[in-house]
Motif scaffolding. Sequence first.
Motif, short mmCIF file in Angstrom:
data_model
loop_
_atom_site.label_atom_id
_atom_site.label_comp_id
_atom_site.label_asym_id
_atom_site.label_seq_id
_atom_site.Cartn_x
_atom_site.Cartn_y
_atom_site.Cartn_z
N ASP A 1 58.52 62.32 49.12
CA ASP A 1 58.88 63.61 48.53
C ASP A 1 60.38 63.72 48.27
N LYS A 2 61.19 63.16 49.16
CA LYS A 2 62.65 63.16 48.94
C LYS A 2 63.03 62.24 47.79
N VAL B 1 61.12 61.46 45.20
CA VAL B 1 60.70 62.10 43.95
C VAL B 1 61.68 63.21 43.57
N ASP B 2 62.04 64.05 44.54
CA ASP B 2 63.00 65.13 44.27
C ASP B 2 64.32 64.57 43.75
N ASP B 3 64.79 63.48 44.34
CA ASP B 3 66.04 62.87 43.92
C ASP B 3 65.94 62.36 42.48
N VAL C 1 63.77 63.22 40.03
CA VAL C 1 63.58 64.31 39.06
C VAL C 1 64.87 65.10 38.88
N SER C 2 65.66 65.26 39.94
CA SER C 2 66.91 66.02 39.82
C SER C 2 67.93 65.29 38.94
N LYS D 1 62.79 64.53 30.91
CA LYS D 1 61.52 64.93 31.53
C LYS D 1 60.46 65.14 30.47
#
Length: 158
Positions: A39-40, A42-44, A46-47, A54
């Motif tokens: 999850d970290k 993916v967040d990194d 996508v950010s 996107k």
Amino acid sequence: MKRVSPGILLLSIFLFFSISAGRDNPENMLFMDPTQPIDKRVDDLVSRLTLEEKVSQMSYTSAAIPLPGIPEYNWWSEALHGVTRNGVATVFRQAITMGATFDTDLLYRAATAISDEARAKFNECVKAGNRGQYQGLTFWSPNVNIFRRSLSNTYLTF
């Protein structure tokens, strides 16, 4: 008009490029670290993407995004009864006849063979630099809802 000192201007430019270079340095890209929670990661990732990047991933012909190393990808392959349109492959019976067997072990073995061939073909395509249609790992496979009536042993599909 107030003048900006050359020292402040140079320091600002240096800081801007230092921060930008550090952010894009693979060592600072959390999503590249397999020891981190998914999850970290993916967040990194996508950010780091712009809105345009996107959106470009929402089509079946997804554009490459060089900075994080995302290659172009085509989301269109088909494997209803074997890997199709990507060279020679094993062909299995149509879905309706496979479903009519009600043999879950048979279906599992067929799906395993299809997935093994798909992975092998994908690996060869990547080695050759082919990322076009029918050469990815995302497979569409229409399905048929089937049930058996116990009175007459007939098969109905819709």
